[in-house]
Each structure stands twice: as structure tokens, then as C-alpha cells.
Design a protein around this motif. Structure first.
Motif, short mmCIF file in Angstrom:
data_model
loop_
_atom_site.label_atom_id
_atom_site.label_comp_id
_atom_site.label_asym_id
_atom_site.label_seq_id
_atom_site.Cartn_x
_atom_site.Cartn_y
_atom_site.Cartn_z
N PHE A 87 0.83 -1.21 0.00
CA PHE A 87 0.00 0.00 0.00
C PHE A 87 0.87 1.26 0.00
O PHE A 87 0.52 2.26 -0.63
CB PHE A 87 -0.97 0.00 1.18
CG PHE A 87 -2.17 -0.87 0.97
CD1 PHE A 87 -2.97 -0.73 -0.14
CD2 PHE A 87 -2.49 -1.85 1.90
CE1 PHE A 87 -4.07 -1.52 -0.34
CE2 PHE A 87 -3.60 -2.66 1.71
CZ PHE A 87 -4.40 -2.50 0.59
N ALA A 88 1.97 1.22 0.71
CA ALA A 88 2.87 2.38 0.71
C ALA A 88 3.43 2.61 -0.69
O ALA A 88 3.48 3.75 -1.17
CB ALA A 88 4.00 2.16 1.71
N SER A 89 3.83 1.52 -1.35
CA SER A 89 4.33 1.65 -2.72
C SER A 89 3.24 2.17 -3.65
O SER A 89 3.50 3.03 -4.50
CB SER A 89 4.84 0.31 -3.24
OG SER A 89 5.92 -0.13 -2.46
N ALA A 90 2.04 1.66 -3.49
CA ALA A 90 0.92 2.12 -4.32
C ALA A 90 0.64 3.60 -4.06
O ALA A 90 0.35 4.36 -5.00
CB ALA A 90 -0.32 1.28 -4.03
N GLY A 91 0.73 4.01 -2.81
CA GLY A 91 0.53 5.43 -2.47
C GLY A 91 1.58 6.32 -3.12
O GLY A 91 1.25 7.38 -3.67
N VAL A 92 2.83 5.88 -3.09
CA VAL A 92 3.90 6.66 -3.72
C VAL A 92 3.66 6.73 -5.22
O VAL A 92 3.81 7.79 -5.85
CB VAL A 92 5.28 6.03 -3.41
CG1 VAL A 92 6.37 6.63 -4.26
CG2 VAL A 92 5.60 6.20 -1.93
N GLY A 93 3.23 5.61 -5.81
CA GLY A 93 2.92 5.60 -7.25
C GLY A 93 1.77 6.52 -7.59
O GLY A 93 1.79 7.24 -8.60
N ALA A 94 0.74 6.53 -6.75
CA ALA A 94 -0.42 7.41 -7.00
C ALA A 94 -0.02 8.87 -6.90
O ALA A 94 -0.46 9.70 -7.71
CB ALA A 94 -1.53 7.09 -6.00
N VAL A 95 0.83 9.20 -5.95
CA VAL A 95 1.30 10.59 -5.82
C VAL A 95 2.12 10.98 -7.05
O VAL A 95 1.96 12.08 -7.60
CB VAL A 95 2.11 10.77 -4.51
CG1 VAL A 95 2.83 12.10 -4.50
CG2 VAL A 95 1.19 10.65 -3.31
N ALA A 96 3.00 10.09 -7.48
CA ALA A 96 3.81 10.38 -8.67
C ALA A 96 2.92 10.54 -9.90
O ALA A 96 3.10 11.45 -10.71
CB ALA A 96 4.83 9.27 -8.90
#
Length: 134
Positions: A87-96
């Protein structure tokens, strides 16, 4: 022994005998009471021992169950940790993605606004000639 000694011994035995018999009877009663108390104590001790065995079994079962829960919960905790990282990786991807998409969407919104203005002008034109100029 002479006759006097026998007489004294006979009288003493007559006097001692009833009190000795009473003493022995009293001692016998006390021994009976002691035996009854001993039997009750033994029964209570057996009950306590059974209770202690049951308690020991319960504590043992609880300890084993907690050990099993610990073993079962380890994969769950690892899975939750992995999901958290995902989820943290997905959050970083969504922000990018949002950072890139904002600039692209800004242009789309500006163009949409221009199209809306032009559409309003076309709608307000009274003739085909005015519409074609727009």
C-alpha cells in the motif's frame, strides 16, 4: 510378699482399675475422633489433588494454545506487513501519477474552458453567418 502387701496391692488394683478403665475408654474415644478427622482430611486432600491436576491440565492447554496462536499469527503479521509495504508503494505511485497528471489535466481543463466559451458564442449567435465567423 507378706499378706499385708497383697492386701495393699489388691486394694490399689481395685482403686486403679476403674480409673484405668475410664482412662482407656477416653483414650479410645479420642483415637476414634482422630481417625474420623484423618479420614476427612484424606478425602479433602484427594479433592485438592484432583483440583490441582485439573488446574495443571488447564494451564498446560492454555500454554499450548497460546503457542499455537503465536505460530498461527506469525504469517498473518508478515502478510499485514507485506500489504502495508504494498500500500505504501501504491501510495507513492499514486502521488507520482498525480504529479504528472496534474500538468496534463491542467491543459485539458484549459482547453475545455476554451471550448465552452466558443460553444457559448455559437449558441448566442443569431445567424449561420455569425456562427461561421466564430
Amino acid at each position: 510378699m507378706n499378706a499385708k502387701h497383697y492386701e495393699i496391692a489388691f486394694r490399689l488394683s481395685g482403686l486403679v482399675s476403674p480409673s484405668m478403665r475410664a482412662s482407656f475408654n477416653q483414650a479410645q474415644k479420642q483415637m476414634t475422633k482422630l481417625e474420623e478427622k484423618s479420614i476427612r482430611f484424606n478425602a479433602n486432600l484427594k479433592k485438592s489433588a484432583v483440583g490441582a491436576l485439573k488446574m495443571t491440565s488447564a494451564v498446560s492447554a492454555l500454554t499450548q494454545a497460546l503457542g499455537g496462536l503465536t505460530a498461527l499469527s506469525a504469517p498473518v503479521v508478515a502478510g499485514i506487513g507485506a500489504m502495508g509495504a504494498s500500500f505504501a508503494s501504491a501510495g507513492v505511485g499514486a502521488v507520482a501519477y498525480g504529479a504528472v497528471a496534474v500538468s496534463a489535466l491542467k491543459k485539458v481543463f484549459e482547453a475545455s474552458e476554451e471550448v465552452k466559451k466558443i460553444q457559448d458564442k455559437i449558441d448566442s449567435a443569431d445567424s449561420v453567418k455569425e456562427r461561421s465567423k466564430i
